[in-house]
Structure formats: structure tokens, C-alpha cells
Design a protein around this motif. Structure first.
Motif, PDB file in Angstrom:
ATOM      1  N   TYR A 185       0.855  -1.180   0.000  1.00 51.65           N
ATOM      2  CA  TYR A 185       0.000   0.000   0.000  1.00 51.65           C
ATOM      3  C   TYR A 185       0.896   1.236   0.000  1.00 51.65           C
ATOM      4  O   TYR A 185       1.837   1.331   0.795  1.00 51.65           O
ATOM      5  N   MET A 186       0.622   2.190  -0.897  1.00 54.55           N
ATOM      6  CA  MET A 186       1.441   3.395  -1.000  1.00 54.55           C
ATOM      7  C   MET A 186       0.581   4.641  -0.815  1.00 54.55           C
ATOM      8  O   MET A 186      -0.486   4.778  -1.425  1.00 54.55           O
ATOM      9  N   LEU A 187       1.052   5.523   0.045  1.00 53.52           N
ATOM     10  CA  LEU A 187       0.352   6.769   0.348  1.00 53.52           C
ATOM     11  C   LEU A 187       0.661   7.839  -0.708  1.00 53.52           C
ATOM     12  O   LEU A 187       1.573   7.680  -1.503  1.00 53.52           O
ATOM     13  N   ASP A 188      -0.091   8.930  -0.685  1.00 59.09           N
ATOM     14  CA  ASP A 188       0.012   9.964  -1.732  1.00 59.09           C
ATOM     15  C   ASP A 188      -0.110   9.322  -3.107  1.00 59.09           C
ATOM     16  O   ASP A 188       0.705   9.522  -4.008  1.00 59.09           O
ATOM     17  N   GLY A 189      -1.182   8.546  -3.259  1.00 57.45           N
ATOM     18  CA  GLY A 189      -1.338   7.693  -4.431  1.00 57.45           C
ATOM     19  C   GLY A 189      -1.392   8.406  -5.764  1.00 57.45           C
ATOM     20  O   GLY A 189      -1.129   7.797  -6.804  1.00 57.45           O
ATOM     21  N   GLN A 190      -1.707   9.710  -5.773  1.00 60.82           N
ATOM     22  CA  GLN A 190      -1.730  10.448  -7.038  1.00 60.82           C
ATOM     23  C   GLN A 190      -0.370  10.462  -7.714  1.00 60.82           C
ATOM     24  O   GLN A 190      -0.264  10.616  -8.938  1.00 60.82           O
ATOM     25  N   ASN A 191       0.687  10.316  -6.917  1.00 62.78           N
ATOM     26  CA  ASN A 191       2.047  10.488  -7.433  1.00 62.78           C
ATOM     27  C   ASN A 191       2.752   9.177  -7.781  1.00 62.78           C
ATOM     28  O   ASN A 191       3.915   9.200  -8.182  1.00 62.78           O
ATOM     29  N   ILE A 192       2.085   8.064  -7.649  1.00 60.67           N
ATOM     30  CA  ILE A 192       2.768   6.777  -7.712  1.00 60.67           C
ATOM     31  C   ILE A 192       2.966   6.269  -9.137  1.00 60.67           C
ATOM     32  O   ILE A 192       4.059   5.803  -9.492  1.00 60.67           O
ATOM     33  N   PHE A 193       1.934   6.353  -9.974  1.00 63.96           N
ATOM     34  CA  PHE A 193       1.976   5.713 -11.291  1.00 63.96           C
ATOM     35  C   PHE A 193       1.929   6.679 -12.484  1.00 63.96           C
ATOM     36  O   PHE A 193       2.423   6.333 -13.558  1.00 63.96           O
ATOM     37  N   ASP A 194       1.313   7.822 -12.317  1.00 65.39           N
ATOM     38  CA  ASP A 194       0.887   8.584 -13.494  1.00 65.39           C
ATOM     39  C   ASP A 194       1.246  10.058 -13.392  1.00 65.39           C
ATOM     40  O   ASP A 194       0.860  10.734 -12.427  1.00 65.39           O
ATOM     41  N   GLU A 195       1.966  10.562 -14.387  1.00 64.06           N
ATOM     42  CA  GLU A 195       2.291  11.991 -14.420  1.00 64.06           C
ATOM     43  C   GLU A 195       1.029  12.841 -14.502  1.00 64.06           C
ATOM     44  O   GLU A 195       0.982  13.955 -13.997  1.00 64.06           O
ATOM     45  N   PHE A 196       0.002  12.327 -15.136  1.00 66.51           N
ATOM     46  CA  PHE A 196      -1.237  13.088 -15.322  1.00 66.51           C
ATOM     47  C   PHE A 196      -1.841  13.504 -13.981  1.00 66.51           C
ATOM     48  O   PHE A 196      -2.349  14.617 -13.833  1.00 66.51           O
ATOM     49  N   THR A 197      -1.808  12.616 -13.009  1.00 59.50           N
ATOM     50  CA  THR A 197      -2.424  12.902 -11.715  1.00 59.50           C
ATOM     51  C   THR A 197      -1.428  13.399 -10.675  1.00 59.50           C
ATOM     52  O   THR A 197      -1.840  13.821  -9.588  1.00 59.50           O
ATOM     53  N   SER A 198      -0.145  13.364 -10.985  1.00 57.80           N
ATOM     54  CA  SER A 198       0.870  13.640  -9.974  1.00 57.80           C
ATOM     55  C   SER A 198       0.937  15.114  -9.612  1.00 57.80           C
ATOM     56  O   SER A 198       0.599  15.997 -10.405  1.00 57.80           O
ATOM     57  N   TYR A 199       1.399  15.351  -8.412  1.00 60.09           N
ATOM     58  CA  TYR A 199       1.617  16.712  -7.912  1.00 60.09           C
ATOM     59  C   TYR A 199       2.858  17.318  -8.551  1.00 60.09           C
ATOM     60  O   TYR A 199       2.896  18.471  -8.955  1.00 60.09           O
ATOM     61  N   SER A 200       3.905  16.515  -8.634  1.00 58.92           N
ATOM     62  CA  SER A 200       5.170  16.949  -9.217  1.00 58.92           C
ATOM     63  C   SER A 200       5.591  15.850 -10.188  1.00 58.92           C
ATOM     64  O   SER A 200       4.817  15.459 -11.056  1.00 58.92           O
ATOM     65  N   ASN A 201       6.811  15.347 -10.035  1.00 62.34           N
ATOM     66  CA  ASN A 201       7.189  14.141 -10.776  1.00 62.34           C
ATOM     67  C   ASN A 201       6.456  12.947 -10.187  1.00 62.34           C
ATOM     68  O   ASN A 201       6.014  12.971  -9.041  1.00 62.34           O
TER      69      ASN A 201
END
Length: 402
Positions: A185-201
Motif C-alpha cells: 500500500y502506497m500513500l500519496d497515491g496520485q504520485n505513484i503511477f501517473d504523471e497526469f495525476t501527480s503533484y510533481s514528478n
């Protein structure tokens, strides 16, 4: 709104950490030589705007004597900084507002800049594609690879909100219907797989796992990405803490872990072929998420057999000015069960004193030496770009046999 809050929190955390440790984190050289910094500004740059260069060379300040306001010359921004024998970390701030920091053309925050010593170099040429507060006309692209399932608007009752859960399935999942897999399980999930949803890289966890498995360097596993919310600062902090304005904030980190244990994990175990046992269940987070992951390993070792904290936030204090993490560990009579990985970049705290203390405390509470791995990254910065670099070795160690 969420990303704006994350930006401000991250800036406050990173730069306060630097300012509160060794002066400037990395001491400047006594060499009187200077390095001319030449910056190509955003296309919409307004000459009435001020831009300051702040970093380890001037204690991250844009006020006082040692400030570096860039001057405008022929379409470029310029300043001079002292030449250093150590790496220099820096960024740029528009109009003395930490929310106006460099971003990509698609509006993603950029990692802190880094310059490595290069004898004889007199100029450093850089570009600021945009400011974080600009309205971007470019849409980021989707960068996921492999088999990723999405569960939008997943109910998170413990946190009184919903979130989009993403689940990475390993290459053999559809080919071998009998095989079961460990789950991370990984937190801050927006940033884990996809540049589209990520906050930064993005972390590029999907790309990394596909590569490691193809090289037979890692056993396959399922990864569940859990998104943060507007109250990230509270939802990821397990203990009550003092805010920068000296007011008390109530930590809701226990609610987040309870959501994973009581709502999300049962769903994942029912929907996918998992190995649900403790030793096959892990959690990883970064910064404040790293603090929460470490808490999960300490207080919920019955669920999480391995935990990872990347650049974990160590300086949160209670109303008595005691560091909440260290106080909580000291109050434990014994800590058992989980494998603990944690890392830090030298620039983040200025030295490794706190992270060494953390390891010593865990060992003093009964955690076995072979179940603790501390990584010190002399060039590590507080961003996904560098966490991604450290992820392969971390996940190999965490999922290896003790």
C-alpha cells in the motif's frame, strides 16, 4: 485547491527543515569566486515581477544581506552566487511568495535544483518553464504502464471522504490464475503511477516494477495507491501536533490506517488474489506519508509486516515542543514484528543526527538490526524524482526474506 495546499505544506516543511539545521544546510565555500547564474524565464514573464534565487548558499532567504535578486538583461534573468566546493541546492521564488515557484509547462512543481561542483565553470544556464501559480495551457499526458485498475470515488468512511484508488497488477496476474501476490500500500497515491495525476514528478513505480520483474530482480507484487486529501497534514499525522502558528492540530493518522485495515484491505483481498498475511503486506510513504508508514509499522505490526519511510517528516512537535515521533517511540516498552526501511537526503535536515537517533531508538526497543535499513543520500532532495531513484533498492530489501 488540494495541490495548492500540498505545495505550501511541502515548501514550509522543506525550507523550515533546512533553515532549522546547519546554517544553509550546506556551508558555502570561502572561495571568493562567483558563478553567474543565467535563467531563461517563462514566456509570460513580467519585468515588474521580482525573482529571487534562494538555496543552501544563502540559508534559503530572500530578505536580509545575503539575498540574490535576479536582474533582467536582454530577456534573461541573471545573478552571481559564491562558488562552492559542495553541492548547491536552490530554487527560485517570484515576488517573495513561496507559492510562486518553478513548474513544468504542464503545471507540475519542479524538484529543487541541484548544482554539483565543476572546477573552472563560470556560468550556469537554467530555465524556468512556468510558475506553479500560472494557468497551464498544456495538458499532462498519462504515463502508466502495465495492468492498472482504477476504483474512482472509493468510499473512505473513516475519513469522511472519497478517493480514487489505483491498483497495479503484476505481469503474470492474468496468465497464472492460481498465483497469489504480496500487497504494498502506497500513500500519496496520485504520485505513484501517473504523471497526469501527480503533484510533481511521479514515482514511476509501475515502470520500475515491470523492469525489476523482467530482470528477475524482484518477486511480483500488487501495489495499491491511496490518494491524499485536502486535510493531508492531519490525515497523515498520527499524533496531535503544533502548527507553525503555535495552534494545536488534531492528528488523524490513526483514522487513515484504520481505513486501510478495515475498509481497503478487505476489499483488495476479496477482489484480487493476494497473500493477505502480515509478512506479505507492506506500506510505504514519503515525507509526512513516511511518518505515517513508520507509525503503521510500530502500532499496527499485526497488519503491516514491512514499512518504508522516504524522507520521512521528523520535526513535528507537540504543544510541549517534544518531537512527536521520538516521544511515541520512547514511550513504547517494546516494538516488534515489522521490517523498517527509511531514508533521508543530507540537504533535508543538514545532517544525519535525527535519522541516526531514530534507528537507535528502534533498536533500543527490540527491533532486530537485520530488520532495520537506513539509507543516507548525500545528494537526496525532498521530491518524487529522488524517491523514485531509491525505490528499487528499498523494495528489493523490504520484500526479501529476513
Amino acid at each position: 485547491m488540494i495541490k495548492g495546499i500540498q505545495l505550501l505544506n511541502r515548501c514550509i516543511l522543506f525550507f523550515v527543515l533546512c533553515a532549522s539545521s546547519l546554517l544553509g544546510c550546506v556551508p558555502a565555500s570561502n572561495n571568493p569566486a562567483t558563478l553567474t547564474v543565467i535563467v531563461n524565464p517563462p514566456k509570460n514573464y513580467n519585468k515588474d515581477d521580482t525573482v529571487h534565487m534562494v538555496g543552501s548558499f544563502n540559508d534559503w532567504r530572500f530578505n536580509g544581506l545575503n539575498t540574490h535578486k535576479l536582474r533582467y538583461e536582454n530577456g534573461l534573468l541573471k545573478t552571481e552566487i559564491p562558488v562552492s566546493e559542495a553541492p548547491i541546492y536552490f530554487t527560485f521564488v517570484k515576488n517573495k511568495d513561496w507559492q510562486h515557484m518553478p513548474a513544468s509547462d504542464t503545471g507540475k512543481s519542479l524538484c529543487t535544483y541541484m548544482h554539483l561542483p565543476n572546477p573552472g565553470q563560470t556560468e550556469l544556464k537554467l530555465e524556468i518553464p512556468a510558475w506553479k501559480t500560472d494557468t497551464s495551457n498544456q495538458i499532462p499526458i498519462h504515463t502508466t504502464v502495465g495492468n492498472i485498475q482504477h476504483f474512482p470515488d472509493f468510499d473512505m468512511p473513516q475519513l469522511a471522504r472519497k478517493g480514487s484508488i489505483s491498483v497495479y497488477l503484476p505481469p503474470s496476474y492474468d496468465q497464472n490464475s492460481e498465483k497469489r501476490y504480496p500487497v504494498l500500500y502506497m500513500l500519496d497515491g496520485q504520485n505513484i503511477f501517473d504523471e497526469f495525476t501527480s503533484y510533481s514528478n511521479e514515482w514511476k513505480v509501475d515502470e520500475i516494477l515491470e523492469d525489476l520483474v523482467a530482470k528477475n530482480e524482484l518477486e511480483e507484487l500488487i501495489v495499491v495507491a491511496i490518494p491524499n486529501g485536502e486535510r493531508r497534514r492531519s490525515e497523515y499525522n498520527p499524533w496531535n501536533f503544533k502548527e507553525t502558528n503555535n495552534e494545536l492540530s488534531i492528528g488523524e493518522g490513526e483514522k487513515t490506517i484504520t481505513f486501510i485495515k478495515q475498509s481497503l484491505k478487505p476489499f483488495i483481498d476479496s477482489q484480487f488474489r493476494t497473500q493477505p498475511q502480515t509478512e506479505n503486506t507492506g506500506i510505504i510513504g514519503s515525507s509526512l506519508g513516511g511518518l505515517l508508514a513508520l507509525y503503521a509499522g510500530i502500532e499496527h505490526h499485526d497488519t503491516f509486516g514491512f514499512v518504508g519511510g522516504f524522507s520521512l517528516a521528523l520535526d513535528f512537535k507537540d504543544m510541549n515542543d517534544e518531537l512527536v515521533l521520538f516521544k511515541a517511540i520512547k514511550e513504547k516498552s517494546h516494538i516488534r514484528g515489522s521490517k523498517f526501511y527509511f531514508d533521508i537526503g543530507l540537504i533535508e535536515y543538514g545532517d544525519y543526527g535525527r535519522i541516526d537517533m531514530l534507528k537507535a531508538l528502534l533498536l533500543s526497543k527490540g527491533v532486530r538490526e537485520e530488520n532495520v535499513k537506513l539509507v543516507k543520500d548525500d545528494l537526496g532532495r525532498h521530491c518524487e524524482l529522488d524517491w523514485s531513484k531509491r525505490f528499487p533498492s528499498a523494495i528489493r530489501w523490504l520484500t526479501s526474506a529476513s
